[in-house]
Design a protein around this motif. Structure first.
Motif, short mmCIF file in Angstrom:
data_model
loop_
_atom_site.label_atom_id
_atom_site.label_comp_id
_atom_site.label_asym_id
_atom_site.label_seq_id
_atom_site.Cartn_x
_atom_site.Cartn_y
_atom_site.Cartn_z
N GLU A 164 0.97 -1.03 0.06
CA GLU A 164 0.41 0.24 -0.12
C GLU A 164 0.79 0.95 -0.20
O GLU A 164 0.70 1.94 -0.56
CB GLU A 164 -1.12 0.31 0.89
CG GLU A 164 -1.93 -0.91 1.31
CD GLU A 164 -2.86 -1.18 0.20
OE1 GLU A 164 -2.77 -0.09 -0.74
OE2 GLU A 164 -2.86 -2.41 -0.59
N PHE A 167 1.61 1.54 -4.05
CA PHE A 167 0.89 2.24 -4.40
C PHE A 167 -0.06 4.00 -4.04
O PHE A 167 0.51 4.85 -5.04
CB PHE A 167 -0.47 1.29 -3.89
CG PHE A 167 -1.67 1.66 -4.59
CD1 PHE A 167 -2.09 0.86 -5.61
CD2 PHE A 167 -2.51 2.83 -4.07
CE1 PHE A 167 -3.29 1.09 -6.55
CE2 PHE A 167 -4.22 3.17 -5.34
CZ PHE A 167 -4.02 2.12 -6.15
N LEU A 189 -0.72 0.09 -11.41
CA LEU A 189 -1.23 0.09 -10.54
C LEU A 189 -3.02 -0.81 -11.28
O LEU A 189 -3.59 -1.00 -10.25
CB LEU A 189 -2.37 1.67 -10.14
CG LEU A 189 -1.30 2.33 -9.89
CD1 LEU A 189 -1.45 4.12 -9.42
CD2 LEU A 189 -0.14 1.79 -8.57
N TYR A 192 -3.28 -4.62 -9.26
CA TYR A 192 -3.04 -4.01 -7.98
C TYR A 192 -4.40 -5.38 -6.96
O TYR A 192 -4.44 -5.69 -6.27
CB TYR A 192 -2.81 -3.12 -7.45
CG TYR A 192 -1.50 -2.50 -6.11
CD1 TYR A 192 -0.73 -2.65 -7.37
CD2 TYR A 192 -1.55 -2.88 -4.86
CE1 TYR A 192 0.59 -1.87 -7.05
CE2 TYR A 192 -0.26 -2.32 -4.25
CZ TYR A 192 0.70 -1.93 -5.39
OH TYR A 192 1.78 -1.23 -4.78
N GLU A 200 2.98 -7.30 -8.56
CA GLU A 200 2.90 -6.07 -7.29
C GLU A 200 4.78 -5.93 -6.90
O GLU A 200 5.32 -4.80 -6.57
CB GLU A 200 2.14 -6.69 -5.95
CG GLU A 200 1.17 -6.56 -6.25
CD GLU A 200 0.01 -6.88 -5.85
OE1 GLU A 200 0.57 -7.01 -4.38
OE2 GLU A 200 -0.69 -7.05 -5.30
#
Length: 275
Positions: A164, A167, A189, A192, A200
């Protein structure tokens, strides 16, 4: 209460339309295309030092969370005020069950609060020109990371996890990228919600070379802040620049987190559906 499949598909279409609209460079990004060597010559050393420090802290945040991790319980308590079904002990999985309209309303409230803080912050530090600008750069970074973590929680994700944090940093990069960069980040992205660990890991490993990844971030940040160097007039530029910068970052975070959550909810409405 569960969001209907038709509603989720409509919302997903709105987000994809927003992604397609991220084509035209904003005025500040167009200026930022001017060779960085010119900016390097006219920007005071103290500004370079603070931008470098901010990027070091961004790298630390990516790897360990650093000092920018937020107090999640406070965010959950705010969420519980709008969605009483949320009860302690709070978890991301519990928040993920909230209806989309509740999530969106919470995200919008938090964005407006932080944009207001950033506006006042920019006006205050803009008053002193270069002398107070050095305080503004880490403050804007902190506000950006804070609002993105709050948005992550609102949509049912845990900002303490490295996936996260990666991200979140990508959302920040998106807000300062040109069209080509934006399209590349949208593709990165998109994996995800598919929970593909290999892809990832690729995103995270790429971000570990964050000095190169954020070169454009440094350039556009430097240009925006250059307008703030003139004392007194900097109040005006500081306010509008901080407001615009934080809103861009927050909007990117909201759209990308909404997209992930919608995909997750679509899987629940029809497990055999394609992601």
């Amino acid at each position: 209460m569960h969001d209907g499949r038709e509603f989720l598909l409509q919302e997903l279409a709105h987000i994809e339309k927003w992604e397609q609209e991220q084509k035209d460079l904003w005025f500040w990004e167009k200026i930022g295309r001017i060779p960085f060597a010119l900016l390097d010559k006219i920007t005071p050393r103290i500004v370079h030092d603070k931008i470098e420090q901010a990027l070091n802290e961004l790298g630390s945040y990516l790897m360990t969370g650093g000092r920018y991790l937020i107090l999640e319980q406070r965010v959950y308590q705010k969420c519980a005020q709008k969605w009483p079904q949320l009860r302690p002990p709070y978890t991301p999985a519990q928040m993920a069950d909230a209806p989309m309209n509740i999530m969106d309303a919470l995200a919008d409230d938090m964005i407006e609060t932080h944009v207001g803080v950033a506006t006042v912050q920019g006006a205050t530090t803009g008053f002193g020109g270069v002398f107070t600008l050095a305080l503004d750069i880490p403050a804007v970074l902190g506000l950006s990371l804070k609002i993105l973590q709050e948005i992550a929680i609102v949509y049912g994700y845990d900002p303490k996890e490295q996936r996260e944090r990666a991200f979140i940093v990508k959302c920040m990069q998106f807000a300062s990228s040109d069209y080509v960069g934006k399209q590349a980040i949208i593709e990165q992205l998109a994996v995800y919600h598919q929970h593909d660990p290999q892809r990832e890991r690729h995103v995270i490993s790429e971000l570990q070379g964050w000095r190169e990844v954020f070169e454009s971030y440094r350039d556009t940040w430097g240009w925006k802040k250059l307008f703030q160097l003139v004392p007194v007039i900097g109040v005006f530029f500081g306010a509008i620049l901080n407001r615009a910068m934080l809103r861009d970052v927050a909007e990117a975070g909201k759209q990308f987190y909404r997209k992930r959550r919608i995909h997750e909810k679509l899987k629940q409405t029809l497990p055999s559906s394609h992601s």
